[in-house]
Design a protein around this motif. Structure first.
Motif, mmCIF file in Angstrom:
data_model
loop_
_atom_site.group_PDB
_atom_site.id
_atom_site.type_symbol
_atom_site.label_atom_id
_atom_site.label_comp_id
_atom_site.label_asym_id
_atom_site.label_seq_id
_atom_site.Cartn_x
_atom_site.Cartn_y
_atom_site.Cartn_z
ATOM 1 N N ARG A 147 32.926 51.844 47.170
ATOM 2 C CA ARG A 147 32.017 52.728 48.064
ATOM 3 C C ARG A 147 31.601 51.965 49.177
ATOM 4 O O ARG A 147 30.491 52.300 49.831
ATOM 5 N N LYS A 148 32.055 50.482 49.269
ATOM 6 C CA LYS A 148 31.197 49.692 50.431
ATOM 7 C C LYS A 148 32.650 49.703 51.326
ATOM 8 O O LYS A 148 33.567 49.079 51.097
ATOM 9 N N TYR A 149 32.218 49.829 52.633
ATOM 10 C CA TYR A 149 33.111 49.810 53.679
ATOM 11 C C TYR A 149 32.719 48.494 54.656
ATOM 12 O O TYR A 149 31.713 48.671 55.405
ATOM 13 N N GLU A 150 33.555 47.560 54.623
ATOM 14 C CA GLU A 150 33.328 46.208 55.382
ATOM 15 C C GLU A 150 34.591 45.828 55.486
ATOM 16 O O GLU A 150 35.567 45.967 54.924
ATOM 17 N N ILE A 151 34.708 45.336 56.943
ATOM 18 C CA ILE A 151 36.122 44.484 57.226
ATOM 19 C C ILE A 151 36.170 43.302 56.551
ATOM 20 O O ILE A 151 35.179 42.511 55.842
ATOM 21 N N GLY A 152 37.302 42.707 56.395
ATOM 22 C CA GLY A 152 37.399 41.459 55.807
ATOM 23 C C GLY A 152 38.411 41.439 54.285
ATOM 24 O O GLY A 152 38.647 42.466 54.030
ATOM 25 N N SER A 153 38.033 40.281 53.599
ATOM 26 C CA SER A 153 38.971 40.276 52.563
ATOM 27 C C SER A 153 38.291 41.212 51.385
ATOM 28 O O SER A 153 36.862 40.744 51.258
ATOM 29 N N ILE A 154 39.044 42.047 50.587
ATOM 30 C CA ILE A 154 38.219 42.613 49.495
ATOM 31 C C ILE A 154 37.902 41.718 48.429
ATOM 32 O O ILE A 154 36.846 41.868 47.773
ATOM 33 N N SER A 155 38.885 40.718 47.982
ATOM 34 C CA SER A 155 38.471 39.770 47.345
ATOM 35 C C SER A 155 37.443 38.696 47.468
ATOM 36 O O SER A 155 36.467 38.678 46.628
ATOM 37 N N GLU A 156 37.292 38.387 48.770
ATOM 38 C CA GLU A 156 36.126 37.694 48.952
ATOM 39 C C GLU A 156 34.764 38.412 48.977
ATOM 40 O O GLU A 156 33.565 37.987 48.472
ATOM 41 N N ARG A 157 34.797 39.780 49.371
ATOM 42 C CA ARG A 157 33.716 40.675 49.034
ATOM 43 C C ARG A 157 33.094 40.877 47.821
ATOM 44 O O ARG A 157 31.942 40.835 47.459
ATOM 45 N N VAL A 158 34.305 41.189 46.955
ATOM 46 C CA VAL A 158 33.941 41.456 45.656
ATOM 47 C C VAL A 158 33.436 40.230 44.815
ATOM 48 O O VAL A 158 32.078 40.201 44.211
ATOM 49 N N ILE A 159 33.913 39.063 45.083
ATOM 50 C CA ILE A 159 33.386 37.936 44.478
ATOM 51 C C ILE A 159 32.166 37.498 45.076
ATOM 52 O O ILE A 159 31.195 37.095 44.468
ATOM 53 N N ARG A 160 31.844 37.788 46.147
ATOM 54 C CA ARG A 160 30.456 37.441 46.784
ATOM 55 C C ARG A 160 29.449 38.435 46.055
ATOM 56 O O ARG A 160 28.371 38.115 45.731
ATOM 57 N N ASP A 161 29.941 39.861 45.931
ATOM 58 C CA ASP A 161 28.731 40.585 45.415
ATOM 59 C C ASP A 161 28.527 40.246 43.955
ATOM 60 O O ASP A 161 27.331 40.390 43.415
ATOM 61 N N ILE A 162 29.593 39.857 43.077
ATOM 62 C CA ILE A 162 29.499 39.290 41.921
ATOM 63 C C ILE A 162 28.605 38.233 41.653
ATOM 64 O O ILE A 162 27.731 38.125 41.100
ATOM 65 N N TYR A 163 28.747 37.284 42.808
ATOM 66 C CA TYR A 163 27.664 35.887 42.665
ATOM 67 C C TYR A 163 26.424 36.369 43.014
ATOM 68 O O TYR A 163 25.403 36.016 42.346
ATOM 69 N N GLU A 164 26.216 37.296 44.109
ATOM 70 C CA GLU A 164 24.994 37.393 44.682
ATOM 71 C C GLU A 164 24.026 38.485 43.902
ATOM 72 O O GLU A 164 22.570 38.341 44.116
ATOM 73 N N ALA A 165 24.651 39.457 43.057
ATOM 74 C CA ALA A 165 23.972 40.287 42.532
ATOM 75 C C ALA A 165 22.823 39.890 41.562
ATOM 76 O O ALA A 165 23.121 39.059 40.742
ATOM 77 N N ASP A 166 21.557 40.408 41.361
ATOM 78 C CA ASP A 166 20.697 40.062 40.342
ATOM 79 C C ASP A 166 21.141 40.454 39.058
ATOM 80 O O ASP A 166 20.762 39.806 38.037
ATOM 81 N N LEU A 167 21.675 41.790 38.985
ATOM 82 C CA LEU A 167 22.403 42.121 37.787
ATOM 83 C C LEU A 167 23.670 42.906 38.017
ATOM 84 O O LEU A 167 23.856 43.136 38.988
ATOM 85 N N ALA A 168 24.452 42.564 36.938
ATOM 86 C CA ALA A 168 25.914 43.304 37.107
ATOM 87 C C ALA A 168 25.792 44.371 35.706
ATOM 88 O O ALA A 168 25.593 44.123 34.712
ATOM 89 N N ILE A 169 26.640 45.491 36.064
ATOM 90 C CA ILE A 169 26.900 46.351 34.925
ATOM 91 C C ILE A 169 28.440 46.592 34.836
ATOM 92 O O ILE A 169 28.979 46.626 36.027
ATOM 93 N N ALA A 170 29.162 46.085 33.796
ATOM 94 C CA ALA A 170 30.660 45.952 33.669
ATOM 95 C C ALA A 170 31.133 47.108 32.951
ATOM 96 O O ALA A 170 30.561 47.166 31.437
ATOM 97 N N ASN A 171 32.092 47.874 33.316
ATOM 98 C CA ASN A 171 32.471 49.050 32.550
ATOM 99 C C ASN A 171 33.746 48.731 32.078
ATOM 100 O O ASN A 171 34.658 48.632 32.884
ATOM 101 N N LEU A 172 33.885 48.688 30.921
ATOM 102 C CA LEU A 172 35.307 48.042 30.027
ATOM 103 C C LEU A 172 36.238 49.063 29.741
ATOM 104 O O LEU A 172 37.348 48.977 29.224
ATOM 105 N N THR A 173 35.876 50.239 30.128
ATOM 106 C CA THR A 173 36.808 51.370 29.936
ATOM 107 C C THR A 173 38.082 51.297 30.216
ATOM 108 O O THR A 173 38.073 50.881 31.732
#
Length: 201
Positions: A48-74
């Motif tokens: 749901r996030k629309y940005e230019i650039g590498s998806i991998s970089e954006r995801v890893i950045r978000d994983i790193y920067e987030a104060d909290l993460a929720i991981a759905n293992l379904t």
């Protein structure tokens, strides 16, 4: 005093638009996660996030920067498992959830997981449990997760935590390279499986 909300990144399977898994996941986000903690956290989801650039970089950045993460293992999606491992390597807090009946791998089965039923009553129960779990989390504590417990004393991690020798940029590049390597390995395995199946046909 700032009223800025913290960030919660949702690590989740996505699936193609209009598929059962996409409807399932969007339902969990919109009817459980957001109502449970959305007043306190900006809920960030990769699809749901629309940005230019590498998806991998954006995801890893978000994983790193987030104060909290929720991981759905379904569905035990490989990308979700990899992203969870990245999150755990930073020692930052993560709430793990999965649809009831998900058979968790042995290496994370000991993690405290919220199992939910994918219906309205299950969504209400998941909201309540997410609030309880979040209320017991200290987002300033970066010693969460099984990976950190193992590598927490390693010199590289100590250098990263003390901001000596290793820049955030270098760290991000390292994980991006590891992600790219994993993608190549998975592609090779898939191609080999196709070749084997073609030979057997």
């Amino acid at each position: 005093m700032s009223n800025k909300r913290k960030k919660c990144f949702v690590i989740t399977p996505i699936g193609e638009e209009n598929t059962d898994i996409r409807r399932h996941i969007d339902g969990v986000i919109d009817h459980a996660i957001k109502p449970a903690i959305g007043y306190k956290y900006e809920i960030v989801v990769a699809h749901r996030k629309y940005e230019i650039g590498s998806i991998s970089e954006r995801v890893i950045r978000d994983i790193y920067e987030a104060d909290l993460a929720i991981a759905n293992l379904t569905t035990l999606n490989p990308n979700v498992m990899f992203e969870l491992a990245i999150r755990y390597s930073f020692g930052k807090p993560t709430i793990v959830i999965a649809e009831k009946g998900t058979d968790l791998p042995f290496d994370i089965i000991d993690e405290n997981t919220i199992f939910y039923v994918n219906d309205q009553t299950g969504g209400d129960e998941l909201k309540r449990k997410l609030r309880e779990f979040e209320g017991n989390i200290n987002c300033e504590n970066h010693t969460y997760g099984p990976v950190y417990k193992v590598i927490g004393s390693l010199p590289l991690l100590n250098a990263i935590e003390s901001k000596e020798n290793v820049s955030t940029h270098e760290l991000m590049l390292y994980f991006i390279n590891r992600l790219n390597s994993l993608e190549k390995i998975m592609t090779n395995i898939e191609n080999n499986d196709i070749e084997i199946n073609n030979n057997l046909a």
